[in-house]
Design a protein around this motif. Structure first.
Motif, mmCIF file in Angstrom:
data_model
loop_
_atom_site.group_PDB
_atom_site.id
_atom_site.type_symbol
_atom_site.label_atom_id
_atom_site.label_comp_id
_atom_site.label_asym_id
_atom_site.label_seq_id
_atom_site.Cartn_x
_atom_site.Cartn_y
_atom_site.Cartn_z
ATOM 1 N N TRP A 199 8.196 7.770 2.142
ATOM 2 C CA TRP A 199 6.613 6.820 2.414
ATOM 3 C C TRP A 199 6.649 5.660 3.531
ATOM 4 O O TRP A 199 7.981 4.837 2.986
ATOM 5 N N ASP A 200 5.662 5.625 4.473
ATOM 6 C CA ASP A 200 5.444 4.332 5.050
ATOM 7 C C ASP A 200 4.251 4.126 5.081
ATOM 8 O O ASP A 200 3.463 5.210 5.270
ATOM 9 N N ALA A 201 3.896 2.679 4.675
ATOM 10 C CA ALA A 201 2.185 2.532 4.159
ATOM 11 C C ALA A 201 2.578 0.655 5.889
ATOM 12 O O ALA A 201 3.021 0.292 5.300
ATOM 13 N N GLN A 202 1.649 1.447 6.477
ATOM 14 C CA GLN A 202 1.732 0.185 7.266
ATOM 15 C C GLN A 202 -0.182 0.522 8.178
ATOM 16 O O GLN A 202 -0.823 1.223 7.563
ATOM 17 N N ASP A 203 -0.786 -1.152 8.352
ATOM 18 C CA ASP A 203 -1.727 -1.801 8.694
ATOM 19 C C ASP A 203 -2.085 -1.117 9.546
ATOM 20 O O ASP A 203 -1.165 -1.168 10.336
ATOM 21 N N ALA A 204 -3.443 -1.344 10.176
ATOM 22 C CA ALA A 204 -3.652 -1.188 11.551
ATOM 23 C C ALA A 204 -5.440 -1.128 11.619
ATOM 24 O O ALA A 204 -5.618 -1.836 10.479
ATOM 25 N N TYR A 205 -5.031 -1.458 13.590
ATOM 26 C CA TYR A 205 -6.987 -1.499 13.329
ATOM 27 C C TYR A 205 -7.168 -0.649 13.578
ATOM 28 O O TYR A 205 -7.372 0.180 14.288
ATOM 29 N N GLU A 206 -8.656 -1.031 13.100
ATOM 30 C CA GLU A 206 -9.700 0.682 12.314
ATOM 31 C C GLU A 206 -11.058 -0.382 13.880
ATOM 32 O O GLU A 206 -12.188 -0.638 12.525
ATOM 33 N N GLY A 207 -11.115 0.067 15.216
ATOM 34 C CA GLY A 207 -12.478 -0.872 15.138
ATOM 35 C C GLY A 207 -12.026 -1.870 15.754
ATOM 36 O O GLY A 207 -11.305 -2.554 16.094
ATOM 37 N N ASP A 208 -12.836 -2.814 14.886
ATOM 38 C CA ASP A 208 -12.527 -3.955 15.330
ATOM 39 C C ASP A 208 -12.406 -4.337 13.439
ATOM 40 O O ASP A 208 -12.453 -6.171 13.336
ATOM 41 N N LYS A 209 -11.655 -3.961 13.042
ATOM 42 C CA LYS A 209 -11.557 -4.048 11.913
ATOM 43 C C LYS A 209 -9.621 -4.266 11.391
ATOM 44 O O LYS A 209 -9.354 -2.964 12.386
ATOM 45 N N TYR A 210 -8.951 -5.223 10.731
ATOM 46 C CA TYR A 210 -7.639 -5.140 10.102
ATOM 47 C C TYR A 210 -7.887 -3.905 9.194
ATOM 48 O O TYR A 210 -7.981 -4.901 8.800
ATOM 49 N N VAL A 211 -7.464 -3.435 8.573
ATOM 50 C CA VAL A 211 -7.643 -2.347 7.317
ATOM 51 C C VAL A 211 -5.488 -2.453 6.876
ATOM 52 O O VAL A 211 -4.380 -2.576 7.451
ATOM 53 N N GLU A 212 -5.370 -2.956 5.550
ATOM 54 C CA GLU A 212 -4.485 -3.383 5.072
ATOM 55 C C GLU A 212 -4.073 -2.086 4.768
ATOM 56 O O GLU A 212 -5.012 -1.576 3.726
ATOM 57 N N ALA A 213 -2.664 -1.574 4.131
ATOM 58 C CA ALA A 213 -2.289 -0.304 3.303
ATOM 59 C C ALA A 213 -1.814 -0.557 2.467
ATOM 60 O O ALA A 213 0.155 -1.349 2.793
ATOM 61 N N LYS A 214 -1.033 0.366 1.499
ATOM 62 C CA LYS A 214 0.221 0.777 0.937
ATOM 63 C C LYS A 214 -0.174 1.593 -0.136
ATOM 64 O O LYS A 214 -1.513 2.233 -0.572
ATOM 65 N N MET A 215 0.932 1.696 -1.024
ATOM 66 C CA MET A 215 1.289 3.480 -1.582
ATOM 67 C C MET A 215 1.578 2.671 -3.273
ATOM 68 O O MET A 215 2.471 1.412 -3.552
ATOM 69 N N SER A 216 1.841 3.479 -4.400
ATOM 70 C CA SER A 216 2.254 3.198 -5.009
ATOM 71 C C SER A 216 2.320 4.206 -6.419
ATOM 72 O O SER A 216 1.467 5.135 -6.050
ATOM 73 N N ASP A 217 3.145 4.053 -7.606
ATOM 74 C CA ASP A 217 3.440 5.044 -8.801
ATOM 75 C C ASP A 217 2.678 5.927 -7.833
ATOM 76 O O ASP A 217 2.700 7.353 -8.090
ATOM 77 N N ILE A 218 4.272 7.191 -8.173
ATOM 78 C CA ILE A 218 4.642 8.517 -7.550
ATOM 79 C C ILE A 218 5.284 8.373 -9.119
ATOM 80 O O ILE A 218 5.984 7.754 -9.703
ATOM 81 N N THR A 219 4.526 9.902 -9.679
ATOM 82 C CA THR A 219 4.577 10.226 -10.858
ATOM 83 C C THR A 219 4.873 12.718 -10.671
ATOM 84 O O THR A 219 4.061 12.388 -10.181
ATOM 85 N N PHE A 220 5.970 12.252 -10.491
ATOM 86 C CA PHE A 220 6.551 13.947 -10.417
ATOM 87 C C PHE A 220 6.640 14.790 -11.196
ATOM 88 O O PHE A 220 6.746 14.375 -12.557
#
Length: 332
Positions: A199-220
């Protein structure tokens, strides 16, 4: 489909010389059971390769250590339905010849299974028929810790053949003092399937907003027991009652990482994970709960690479062999 398949196997070579120091007294066939008055010589050879070249995560991936298995059971199924069973233990050396007694007659098929009966006890296999062999099931793995679970799953192999090396029917023959030799190759394939999640989670600009992103808790989710011949069994599919989890509990692992899971083949496994978003400089964090279910049952000896990419609020799964569902609360 980006999932990749890797075939593994143990090569089992049965060399079957049949000597005829056998009693040829005329006895009505129906009066007695056939006598085990011939010999079968068995030689097993291992042919295994490492998965390191496939980008397997971790440094201690001894997947093809032959001593993951500690016992091999061999079953000869005769044309009249009777089963003879032979056993080789962990002291067996590749290429050694071992002799067993056998009946004269046509062998319908030869089956073999390998497993570790030290990590997990309770196998006690003693099938009375060919269908009993096809229905052979492992004990439950729920009592094992993660290390022993991996070791046990990687010890499991099975295979069958109904032909000699030359493609002829297998037959134990006794004809006076004539010696007949028949060779057959039996490949034992690994039972486990492997799911490799990156997995790869990256922050990104969406319009004029900066959105932080992350992932957690993979359960198989997988099964707690497996079948040695999953494609031939005549019993119902087991429930996905076994759980293995990877917790991303650091800022780095929440952004990117890789985890892998071994599981019994033959089921449409699934895993859950959480994607989190937050607009910069705001207190509220939004969680989206995903379930990724494989569209098809996982095949034995298969490797499935899953790539999960998050950019701001955008999510992409590039494997294309998963069905994704999402919800805004864990229990919805």
């Amino acid at each position: 489909m980006d999932g990749r398949i890797m075939k593994w196997g143990l090569m089992l070579l049965l060399c079957i010389p049949f000597w005829t120091a056998c009693n040829n007294d005329d006895v009505p066939e129906a009066a007695i059971e056939p006598q085990k008055d011939c010999e079968v010589s068995v030689s097993i050879r291992l042919n295994a390769k490492s998965l390191r070249a496939m980008g397997d995560p971790g440094e201690e991936v001894d997947e093809f250590d032959s001593q993951y298995w500690t016992r091999i059971d061999i079953f000869l199924v005769y044309s009249w339905g009777q089963v003879l069973q032979y056993t080789l233990d962990k002291d067996y050396k590749s290429g050694e010849m071992r002799k067993f007694t056998a009946f004269a007659g046509v062998v319908k098929a030869v089956y073999a299974v390998a497993y570790n009966d030290e990590v997990l006890v309770g196998h006690n296999f003693a099938p009375y028929s060919e269908q009993d062999i096809l229905n052979l099931q492992t004990p439950s793995i729920t009592s094992l810790d993660a290390a022993d679970e991996k070791k046990y799953l990687l010890s499991l192999f099975s295979g069958m053949t109904d032909k000699t090396k030359e493609g002829q029917p297998i037959e134990v023959v006794k004809e006076g003092t004539t010696e007949t030799v028949s060779y057959t190759h039996l490949g034992l394939d690994r039972l486990a399937a492997k799911v490799d999640v990156q997995w790869d989670a990256q922050d990104a600009y969406e319009g004029d907003k900066y959105v932080e992103a992350k992932m957690s808790d993979i359960t198989f989710r997988g099964t707690s027991q497996g079948y040695f011949f999953p494609g031939e069994k005549a019993v119902a599919e087991p429930a996905l009652d076994h759980e293995a989890a990877y917790r991303m509990n650091s800022p780095i692992s929440e952004r990117n990482g890789r985890a892998y899971f071994y599981t019994f083949s033959g089921a449409k496994n699934y895993f859950n994970f959480v994607v989190k978003h937050r607009v910069a400089e705001t207190p509220d964090e939004k969680e989206t709960f995903y379930t990724a279910t494989f569209a098809n049952a996982l095949e034995r000896s298969s490797w499935h690479k899953v790539n999960l990419t998050v950019s701001g609020t955008t999510f992409e799964e590039t494997t294309k062999e998963l069905n994704l569902t999402q919800k805004t609360a864990a229990n919805n």
